[in-house]
Design an enzyme around this catalytic site. Structure first.
Site, PDB file in Angstrom:
ATOM      1  N   GLU A   1       0.821  -1.211   0.000  1.00 42.23           N
ATOM      2  CA  GLU A   1       0.000   0.000   0.000  1.00 42.23           C
ATOM      3  C   GLU A   1       0.859   1.266   0.000  1.00 42.23           C
ATOM      4  O   GLU A   1       1.816   1.383   0.746  1.00 42.23           O
ATOM      5  CB  GLU A   1      -0.930   0.012   1.217  1.00 42.23           C
ATOM      6  CG  GLU A   1      -1.888  -1.166   1.270  1.00 42.23           C
ATOM      7  CD  GLU A   1      -2.906  -1.159   0.125  1.00 42.23           C
ATOM      8  OE1 GLU A   1      -3.012  -0.142  -0.574  1.00 42.23           O
ATOM      9  OE2 GLU A   1      -3.584  -2.202  -0.046  1.00 42.23           O
TER      10      GLU A   1
ATOM     11  N   ARG B   1     -18.166  -0.583   4.453  1.00 39.51           N
ATOM     12  CA  ARG B   1     -19.170  -1.230   3.597  1.00 39.51           C
ATOM     13  C   ARG B   1     -19.908  -2.333   4.357  1.00 39.51           C
ATOM     14  O   ARG B   1     -21.052  -2.652   4.060  1.00 39.51           O
ATOM     15  CB  ARG B   1     -18.467  -1.801   2.356  1.00 39.51           C
ATOM     16  CG  ARG B   1     -19.377  -2.317   1.267  1.00 39.51           C
ATOM     17  CD  ARG B   1     -18.578  -2.777   0.063  1.00 39.51           C
ATOM     18  NE  ARG B   1     -17.487  -3.686   0.397  1.00 39.51           N
ATOM     19  CZ  ARG B   1     -17.638  -4.972   0.700  1.00 39.51           C
ATOM     20  NH1 ARG B   1     -18.833  -5.519   0.725  1.00 39.51           N
ATOM     21  NH2 ARG B   1     -16.585  -5.729   0.981  1.00 39.51           N
TER      22      ARG B   1
ATOM     23  N   CYS C   1      -8.402  -1.720   8.042  1.00 39.46           N
ATOM     24  CA  CYS C   1      -6.997  -1.742   7.618  1.00 39.46           C
ATOM     25  C   CYS C   1      -6.505  -0.327   7.339  1.00 39.46           C
ATOM     26  O   CYS C   1      -5.419   0.060   7.787  1.00 39.46           O
ATOM     27  CB  CYS C   1      -6.811  -2.602   6.374  1.00 39.46           C
ATOM     28  SG  CYS C   1      -6.966  -4.359   6.730  1.00 39.46           S
TER      29      CYS C   1
ATOM     30  N   HIS D   1      -1.444  -5.647   1.951  1.00 39.83           N
ATOM     31  CA  HIS D   1      -2.649  -6.481   1.901  1.00 39.83           C
ATOM     32  C   HIS D   1      -2.318  -7.825   1.251  1.00 39.83           C
ATOM     33  O   HIS D   1      -1.530  -7.888   0.300  1.00 39.83           O
ATOM     34  CB  HIS D   1      -3.754  -5.788   1.098  1.00 39.83           C
ATOM     35  CG  HIS D   1      -4.727  -5.022   1.949  1.00 39.83           C
ATOM     36  ND1 HIS D   1      -4.937  -3.671   1.817  1.00 39.83           N
ATOM     37  CD2 HIS D   1      -5.572  -5.433   2.940  1.00 39.83           C
ATOM     38  CE1 HIS D   1      -5.867  -3.288   2.691  1.00 39.83           C
ATOM     39  NE2 HIS D   1      -6.261  -4.331   3.380  1.00 39.83           N
TER      40      HIS D   1
HETATM   41  N1  PCA Z   1      -8.855  -6.626   6.185  1.00 40.46           N
HETATM   42  C1  PCA Z   1      -9.812  -5.565   6.390  1.00 40.46           C
HETATM   43  C2  PCA Z   1      -9.825  -5.316   7.872  1.00 40.46           C
HETATM   44  C3  PCA Z   1      -9.094  -6.438   8.490  1.00 40.46           C
HETATM   45  C4  PCA Z   1      -8.465  -7.158   7.373  1.00 40.46           C
HETATM   46  O1  PCA Z   1      -7.704  -8.097   7.487  1.00 40.46           O
HETATM   47  C5  PCA Z   1      -9.479  -4.316   5.579  1.00 40.46           C
HETATM   48  O2  PCA Z   1      -8.881  -4.436   4.498  1.00 40.46           O
HETATM   49  O3  PCA Z   1      -9.817  -3.215   5.987  1.00 40.46           O
END
Ligand code: PCA
Length: 221
Positions: free
Chosen positions: A82, A92, A145, A167
Site C-alpha cells: 500500500e 461497507r 486496515c 494487503h
Molecule cells: N482486512 C480488512 C480489515 C481487516 C483485514 O484483514 C481491511 O482491508 O480493511
C-alpha cells in the site's frame, strides 16, 4: 532491531484471516546474520473502536524499528504494497462489534493522508525478483486496515521508524467457500514465504539506508 508485524483477527463471518496466520507464524523469527533482529507479531481486533488502542499498546511495548502491518484483501491477486492511508472510515460492512462508521475521520483534524514510509518500489521489485507476485496498491480501502495504516503513520510521523501496510490475498480454504465468482487465493506457505522475504528486504533496506528505487508502479485509473 525489532520488527513489529501486525495481523487482524478474522472478520466478515470468516474463521481465518491470512494476515494473522502469517504474522503469528513469523512471531519470534530471528533474522540470520543480524544479531538481535527479531520479529514480534501482534494481533489487532477488526473493530474500529479497539484497533487503535491495540496498535498504540503494541508500539509502546515493542518500540519497533520497522512496522509491517498486514491485512486481508479479498479479490487481490498478489502482495499489495500500500502506498497511502487516508483520513476516513467508510465501512461497507459492520466491523466485529457491529459498528459501521460512514465518512468519519480516523483522526479528527489530521491531514488528509499519509504515505507509507516503507520503500514500496524496492519492496515490490525485491519480491518479484524472488519469485513472488507483488504490486503497489494505490488504496488500502476505507475499512479497519486503512484506519490502522493511517493511525500508524500518524503516530510514527517524523520518528524515523519505517512503517507501512501490505494487503494479502485470501487463503484457498476461504476462496473455496466464498459466495459469488471465484476469487484469487494463495496457500499459507506461499504467503508466509513472501512476507518473510518482505521482512528480509525491509531489514536490508533499513540497514543500508538510501532512497526508494524510482521504478514505475503507478496506474492510469
Ligand atoms: N482486512 C480488512 C480489515 C481487516 C483485514 O484483514 C481491511 O482491508 O480493511
Amino acid at each position: 532491531m525489532r520488527i513489529l508485524v501486525t495481523g487482524f483477527e478474522p472478520f466478515g463471518g470468516q474463521s481465518l484471516n491470512p494476515s494473522w496466520e502469517v504474522a503469528r507464524a513469523l512471531h519470534g523469527l530471528q533474522l540470520p546474520g543480524l544479531q538481535g533482529a527479531q520479529v514480534v507479531a501482534v494481533q489487532l481486533p477488526c473493530v474500529f473502536a479497539q484497533a487503535l488502542p491495540a496498535l498504540q499498546q503494541a508500539l509502546m511495548q515493542h518500540t519497533p524499528d520497522i512496522v509491517l502491518a498486514l491485512g486481508q484483501a479479498e479479490g487481490r491477486c498478489d502482495l499489495s504494497v500500500e502506498r497511502i492511508a487516508i483520513n476516513v472510515m467508510d465501512a461497507r460492512i459492520p466491523d466485529n462489534a457491529g459498528a459501521q462508521p460512514i465518512d468519519v475521520p480516523v483522526i479528527a483534524g489530521g491531514p488528509a493522508s499519509y504515505f507509507s514510509t516503507l520503500p514500496i518500489k524496492s519492496l515490490v521489485a525485491g519480491l518479484r525478483a524472488a519469485g513472488f507476485p507483488a504490486s503497489v496498491s494505490q488504496t488500502a480501502g476505507t475499512f479497519v486496515c486503512n484506519q490502522v495504516f493511517y493511525a500508524l503513520q500518524h503516530t510514527l510521523a517524523g520518528q524515523g521508524v519505517h512503517s507501512g501496510f501490505v494487503h494479502l490475498p485470501l487463503l484457498p480454504e476461504q476462496a473455496a467457500h466464498w459466495p459469488g465468482p471465484n476469487l484469487p487465493s494463495w496457500p499459507l506457505s506461499l504467503q508466509l514465504a513472501a512476507v518473510k522475504q518482505a521482512v528480509d528486504l525491509l531489514v536490508a533496506h533499513r540497514l543500508q539506508g538510501g532512497d526508494d528505487l524510482p521504478l514505475g508502479g503507478g496506474t492510469l485509473n
